[in-house]
Design a protein around this motif. Structure first.
Motif, mmCIF file in Angstrom:
data_model
loop_
_atom_site.group_PDB
_atom_site.id
_atom_site.type_symbol
_atom_site.label_atom_id
_atom_site.label_comp_id
_atom_site.label_asym_id
_atom_site.label_seq_id
_atom_site.Cartn_x
_atom_site.Cartn_y
_atom_site.Cartn_z
ATOM 1 N N LEU A 566 90.676 74.670 12.584
ATOM 2 C CA LEU A 566 89.269 74.386 12.263
ATOM 3 C C LEU A 566 88.660 75.682 11.745
ATOM 4 N N VAL A 567 87.806 75.576 10.739
ATOM 5 C CA VAL A 567 87.051 76.762 10.332
ATOM 6 C C VAL A 567 85.605 76.500 10.734
ATOM 7 N N GLU A 575 73.691 87.208 13.703
ATOM 8 C CA GLU A 575 74.792 87.207 12.753
ATOM 9 C C GLU A 575 75.501 85.849 12.734
ATOM 10 N N ILE A 576 76.052 85.499 11.566
ATOM 11 C CA ILE A 576 76.867 84.275 11.516
ATOM 12 C C ILE A 576 78.268 84.679 11.069
ATOM 13 N N ARG A 577 79.260 84.348 11.862
ATOM 14 C CA ARG A 577 80.641 84.690 11.496
ATOM 15 C C ARG A 577 81.428 83.428 11.144
ATOM 16 N N THR A 578 82.436 83.632 10.294
ATOM 17 C CA THR A 578 83.356 82.548 9.990
ATOM 18 C C THR A 578 84.612 82.785 10.826
ATOM 19 N N ILE A 579 85.012 81.800 11.593
ATOM 20 C CA ILE A 579 86.192 81.995 12.441
ATOM 21 C C ILE A 579 87.124 80.784 12.299
ATOM 22 N N VAL A 580 88.394 81.101 12.086
ATOM 23 C CA VAL A 580 89.394 80.040 12.000
ATOM 24 C C VAL A 580 90.124 79.993 13.346
ATOM 25 N N SER A 581 90.225 78.820 13.954
ATOM 26 C CA SER A 581 90.915 78.715 15.249
ATOM 27 C C SER A 581 91.887 77.541 15.239
ATOM 28 N N GLY A 615 87.020 87.098 13.739
ATOM 29 C CA GLY A 615 86.910 87.120 15.193
ATOM 30 C C GLY A 615 87.782 86.035 15.781
ATOM 31 N N MET A 616 87.664 85.868 17.118
ATOM 32 C CA MET A 616 88.520 84.887 17.778
ATOM 33 C C MET A 616 87.701 84.199 18.869
ATOM 34 N N ILE A 617 87.925 82.916 19.012
ATOM 35 C CA ILE A 617 87.241 82.170 20.069
ATOM 36 C C ILE A 617 88.189 82.086 21.253
ATOM 37 N N ASP A 622 96.799 75.384 29.589
ATOM 38 C CA ASP A 622 97.635 75.234 30.782
ATOM 39 C C ASP A 622 99.095 74.991 30.382
ATOM 40 N N GLU A 623 99.944 74.766 31.401
ATOM 41 C CA GLU A 623 101.375 74.659 31.109
ATOM 42 C C GLU A 623 101.715 73.443 30.260
ATOM 43 N N ASP A 624 100.854 72.416 30.377
ATOM 44 C CA ASP A 624 101.091 71.211 29.565
ATOM 45 C C ASP A 624 100.465 71.325 28.186
ATOM 46 N N GLN A 625 100.102 72.512 27.870
ATOM 47 C CA GLN A 625 99.492 72.807 26.579
ATOM 48 C C GLN A 625 98.188 72.056 26.332
ATOM 49 N N ASN A 626 97.440 71.824 27.421
ATOM 50 C CA ASN A 626 96.064 71.355 27.240
ATOM 51 C C ASN A 626 95.223 72.584 26.951
ATOM 52 N N LEU A 627 94.369 72.452 25.977
ATOM 53 C CA LEU A 627 93.617 73.646 25.591
ATOM 54 C C LEU A 627 92.123 73.356 25.612
ATOM 55 N N ILE A 628 91.357 74.297 26.186
ATOM 56 C CA ILE A 628 89.895 74.150 26.154
ATOM 57 C C ILE A 628 89.273 75.478 25.717
ATOM 58 N N ALA A 629 88.138 75.378 25.063
ATOM 59 C CA ALA A 629 87.419 76.609 24.709
ATOM 60 C C ALA A 629 86.629 77.060 25.929
ATOM 61 N N ILE A 630 86.632 78.370 26.183
ATOM 62 C CA ILE A 630 85.896 78.904 27.331
ATOM 63 C C ILE A 630 84.404 78.901 27.001
ATOM 64 N N ALA A 631 83.591 78.395 27.961
ATOM 65 C CA ALA A 631 82.151 78.333 27.699
ATOM 66 C C ALA A 631 81.397 79.058 28.800
ATOM 67 N N PRO A 632 80.207 79.609 28.499
ATOM 68 C CA PRO A 632 79.413 80.239 29.562
ATOM 69 C C PRO A 632 79.049 79.190 30.621
ATOM 70 N N GLU A 633 78.954 79.625 31.816
ATOM 71 C CA GLU A 633 78.748 78.684 32.917
ATOM 72 C C GLU A 633 77.346 78.063 32.862
ATOM 73 N N LYS A 634 76.342 78.860 32.428
ATOM 74 C CA LYS A 634 74.989 78.315 32.217
ATOM 75 C C LYS A 634 74.584 78.680 30.806
ATOM 76 N N ASP A 635 73.468 78.068 30.355
ATOM 77 C CA ASP A 635 73.069 78.384 28.983
ATOM 78 C C ASP A 635 72.559 79.830 28.920
ATOM 79 N N ILE A 636 72.945 80.504 27.863
ATOM 80 C CA ILE A 636 72.522 81.897 27.670
ATOM 81 C C ILE A 636 72.473 82.153 26.164
ATOM 82 N N ALA A 637 71.613 83.118 25.762
ATOM 83 C CA ALA A 637 71.395 83.335 24.322
ATOM 84 C C ALA A 637 72.677 83.741 23.604
#
Ligand code: MSP
Length: 643
Positions: A566-567, A575-581, A615-617, A622-637
Motif C-alpha cells: 500500500l502507498v 508534514e505529510i510523508r509518502t510511505i510504502v508498506s 519512513g516506515m510504519i 505473530d507466528e501465524d503471520q497475522n500482522l497489525i499496525a501498532i497504534a497509540p493506546e489513546k488518541d494523541i496529536a
C-alpha cells in the motif's frame, strides 16, 4: 538612466550534495542576470559559499582535514556544478577570502565603536554531544532536536547586535516600500510574526569554536554566522577597502534572491545591519518557495535529494533550467518529479518548440534548397501572428521585471503555439504542390523562420545553449540579428540559409526513460542489512537514534501491479510523508485511512516500485503471520514523539 544591475543569490553552505533545490535559486538568478545583460545592463551577478562555523569545523575533523582543506575541495565541486548548469556569475565570493574576513572584522569593530554591538552573556540551551545551542522553540519535547538527548542551560560571554533598536525603522521601511520584500505574503509574515511581536538583540559572536572571523579586539570570539555571511553582499564589492569602486557602482542591490526559510535573516537582520552601517538597503528581497518532493522537503538527512548533475548529463542543462523555471510559480513551492520533468520536455520542448524548428528548417531545405530571401509574400494570417508576437514580447518583459519566470515563459510559448497554428492554417505542404504558389510558400516559411529567430532570442536567459544551435540551423550570424532590440522589428531577418542540424529536443519514450532515470538515481550499493538473529545489544543512546512519531493515515491506495504494497500519505504534525508498506494483505486502503500509526521518521528513504518511501510504519506480526499496525493506546496529536 542607471544601467547597472546587481543581483545576488544566498551564499551556499559547502556541501558536495547540493541538490536540484539549491540549483533552483541559482538558475533563477542566472536567468535574470542574462536577461538584464541582453537588455544592455552592466550586470554584477554574485554567488558564493558560506564557509565558517562549528559544523564545518566538525565535519573537517571527521575527514581528518583542516577546515580550509575541507572547504577548498567542496568549493571546487560547487563551481563545477555551476559550470555544468551554465551559471554565468560575475563573482564568486567565499567567506574564507582574506578580503572578506578583513572587512567583516572592520564592520564588527565599526558597529562596536559606535555602540551598535555590545558585550553581554548569551544564555542558551546546549546539547553537549552535539555541541550545539538551541532555542526553546527548536527543542523537541524539551530535548535536543538532533539527537533527542537532554539539553542544559549554558551561559557564554557573547557580543550582541542591537537589533531591537531598528525595529520601528524596519517596520516603516517595509510598509513604505511595497516592493522591498516580495512576494507580498512574506511581508505579512515578517511584520506580523516577527517585527510587530518585538525583536531581541542578536548574538553575533561565539567562543565555543574557532573556525570563523576573529573579533579583532577580543580574539577568543569569532564572528557568528549571520553577520559574517550577510556581509558578503557588500564585501564582494570592496566595501570599506581602498578599492570600493564596485560598491559605489552597484550598491544598493537591485534584487537579492533567497529561499523562504532565510527571508527573516535577509528582511530583518540584513537591513538592520545596513541601517547601522549607514548604508542604503537593497531595492528588493525576493523570497522564493521550495522545490519539494511529494509535497515534502528535499533534504540530505531524509535522503530524497535529486542530483542535478544526473539530470543535466541525460537531458542537458537547458532542459533542466527550463523545467525549473517553467514548472514552479516563482515565490510558491513547487513539486519536482521525474514524471513531470519528462512530460514537460516532451510537450513543451519536443512537441511545441523542437518540432516547429525542425519542420521549418526541413521545409526551407526541401522547397528552397535552404535559401530564402525575405520578407516574402504576405498572407491573411500574418497580421495576427505579428500582433501575437508583439503583445507577448511586451508581456514577457513585464513579467521578467517581476521575476515571474513561469509567466514569462508562458508568453514565449504563446508565440510558439501561434507559429505552430500558422503552419496548420497555411498548409505549406499543399502550397508546395503548386508552382504558382511558390511566392506564398516562401512568405509562409519566412514568417516561421523570423518567428523562430525572435523566440530564440527571448529564450536566451533561460536556455543559454539552444539559441545558438537554432541560429546555426537558420544561417543567422550572432550580432545585430540576435540582439534583443531586433525582436521588436519583425522582418529584420533577410537572408536565410537553412541547414538541418541535430534534433534539439528528441522525443522521450516515457516508460523506458523513467525506469532508466530511476536506476541512474538509485545509489549503487544498498545499505548492508543485519540478519535478524544477529541483532546486537544496543544502548539507550543507540535507541535514541531512531526517531518515532505518531502519524495519521490520510490517504492510501494499492501500489500498481503488486498485491502486497500500500502507498499511503501520512500526516505527521505539519508534514505529510509518502510511505510504502507491505500490508496490503492485512488492510484495504479504506480500512487503513484514518488510523493513527507509529512511524520511523529518520529512516533513509528507499524507492519501492518507483515510489520513494519516506519512513516506515511499525507493525507487529505473530507466528501465524497475522500482522497489525501498532497504534497509540489513546488518541494523541500527530507529530507526537515516541520514546
Ligand atoms: N548559507 C545560508 C545562506 C546565507 S546567505 C547570507 C544557506 N545556505 S544553503 O546552502 O542552505 O541554501 C542556499 C539556498 O538554497 C537558499 O536560498 C535555500 O533556500 C535554497 N534551497 C535549498 N533547498 C531548496 C529547495 N528544496 N528548494 C528551493 N530552494 C532551496 O541557507
Amino acid at each position: 538612466m542607471n544601467k547597472n544591475f546587481y543581483i545576488t543569490t544566498p551564499i551556499y553552505y559547502p556541501s558536495n550534495k547540493l541538490h536540484i533545490g539549491h540549483s533552483y535559486t541559482t538558475v533563477a538568478a542566472d536567468a535574470m542576470a542574462r536577461y538584464k545583460r541582453l537588455r544592455g545592463y552592466d550586470v554584477m551577478f554574485l554567488t558564493g559559499t558560506d564557509e565558517h562555523g562549528q559544523k564545518i569545523e566538525r565535519r573537517a575533523a571527521e575527514e581528518s582535514k583542516t577546515p580550509q582543506q575541507f572547504v577548498d575541495d567542496i568549493v571546487d565541486w560547487i563551481k563545477d556544478l555551476w559550470k555544468l548548469m551554465d551559471i554565468s556569475y560575475d563573482k564568486f565570493i567565499r567567506t574564507t577570502d582574506p578580503e572578506h574576513k578583513e572587512t567583516v572584522a572592520k564592520i564588527f569593530k565599526k558597529l562596536y565603536d559606535q555602540g551598535d554591538i555590545y558585550k553581554s552573556t548569551y544564555e542558551g540551551l546546549y546539547c553537549t554531544p552535539c555541541e550545539s545551542f538551541f532555542t526553546e522553540l527548536q527543542l523537541n519535547n524539551g530535548k535536543c532536536p538532533d539527537c533527542g538527548r537532554e539539553v542544559e542551560k549554558v551561559k557564554e560571554e557573547s557580543y550582541f547586535f542591537k537589533l531591537s533598536k531598528y525595529q520601528d525603522r524596519l517596520i516603516k521601511h517595509i510598509e513604505d516600500n511595497p516592493d522591498f520584500l516580495l512576494p507580498q505574503t512574506r511581508q505579512n509574515e515578517m511584520l506580523n510574526n516577527f517585527l510587530k511581536v518585538g525583536l531581541e538583540d542578536l548574538c553575533v559572536s561565539r567562543t565555543s569554536f574557532t573556525w570563523g572571523v576573529p573579533v579583532s579586539f577580543d580574539e577568543k570570539h569569532v564572528v557568528y554566522v549571520w553577520l559574517d555571511a550577510l556581509s558578503n553582499y557588500i564585501t564582494a564589492l570592496g566595501y570599506l577597502t581602498d578599492h570600493d569602486q564596485a560598491f559605489n557602482k552597484y550598491w544598493p542591490a537591485d534584487v537579492q534572491l533567497v529561499g523562504k526559510e532565510i527571508v527573516r535573516f535577509h528582511a530583518i537582520i540584513w537591513p538592520a545591519i545596513l541601517m547601522a552601517l549607514g548604508e542604503e538597503l537593497p531595492k528588493q528581497i525576493f523570497g522564493h518557495g521550495w522545490l519539494v518532493i511529494n509535497g515534502g522537503k528535499m533534504s540530505k538527512s531524509i535522503g530524497n535529494v535529486v542530483d542535478p548533475s544526473i539530470l543535466v548529463a541525460r537531458y542537458g542543462s537547458d532542459a533542466i533550467r527550463y523545467f525549473l523555471l517553467r514548472e514552479v510559480a516563482f515565490g510558491q513551492d513547487g513539486n519536482f518529479s521525474n514524471t513531470a520533468l519528462i512530460a514537460r520536455m516532451n510537450s513543451d520542448l519536443s512537441n511545441d518548440f523542437g518540432n516547429l524548428t525542425s519542420r521549418t528548417v526541413a521545409m526551407i531545405e526541401k522547397y528552397f534548397d535552404g535559401q530564402l530571401i525575405g520578407p516574402g509574400h504576405a498572407n491573411r494570417f500574418d497580421a495576427h501572428v505579428k500582433q501575437t508576437i508583439k503583445d507577448n514580447i511586451a508581456l514577457m518583459e513585464e513579467n521578467m521585471e517581476k521575476l515571474f519566470f513561469n509567466v514569462a515563459l508562458e508568453h514565449i510559448w504563446t508565440i510558439i503555439r501561434r507559429l505552430n497554428k500558422y503552419i496548420d492554417e497555411t498548409t505549406p505542404w499543399i502550397l508546395a504542390k503548386d508552382p504558382d504558389h511558390k511566392d506564398q510558400l516562401a512568405g509562409v516559411l519566412y514568417v516561421l523562420a523570423e518567428g523562430i529567430r525572435i523566440v530564440s532570442i527571448m529564450l536566451e536567459p533561460f536556455m543559454p545553449t539552444t539559441p545558438a544551435k537554432i541560429w546555426a540551423q537558420l544561417g543567422i550570424e550572432p550580432g545585430a540579428l540576435t540582439a534583443w532590440e531586433s525582436i521588436y522589428t519583425f522582418g529584420s531577418l533577410e537572408i536565410i540559409n537553412a541547414k538541418k542540424g541535430e534534433n534539439l529536443f528528441p522525443r522521450i519514450e516515457v516508460d523506458k526513460e523513467l525506469a532508466a532515470l530511476e536506476a541512474a538515481q538509485t545509489p549503487a550499493t544498498p545499505p548492508a542489512k543485519t540478519p535478524a538473529e544477529e541483532v546486537p545489544e544496543i544502548t539507550i543512546h543507540d535507541f535514541a537514534k531512531v526517531k518515532l512519531k505518531v502519524g495519521e493515515v490520510i490517504a492510501s491506495e494499492k501500489v500498481k501491479n503488486t498485491d502486497k504494497l500500500l502507498v499511503s500519505k501520512i500526516q505527521i504534525g505539519d508534514e505529510i510523508r509518502t510511505i510504502v508498506s507491505g500490508i496490503a494483505k492485512y488492510y484495504t486502503p479504506e480500512q487503513f485511512v484514518g488510523k493513527k500509526v507509529v512511524v520511523v521518521t529518520n529512516l533513509a528513504p528507499v524507492k519501492l516500485r518507483g515510489i520513494v518511501s519516506e519512513g516506515m510504519i511499525l507493525c507487529a506480526e505473530d507466528e501465524d503471520q497475522n500482522l497489525i499496525a501498532i497504534a497509540p493506546e489513546k488518541d494523541i496529536a500527530t507529530g507526537s514523539n515516541i520514546r
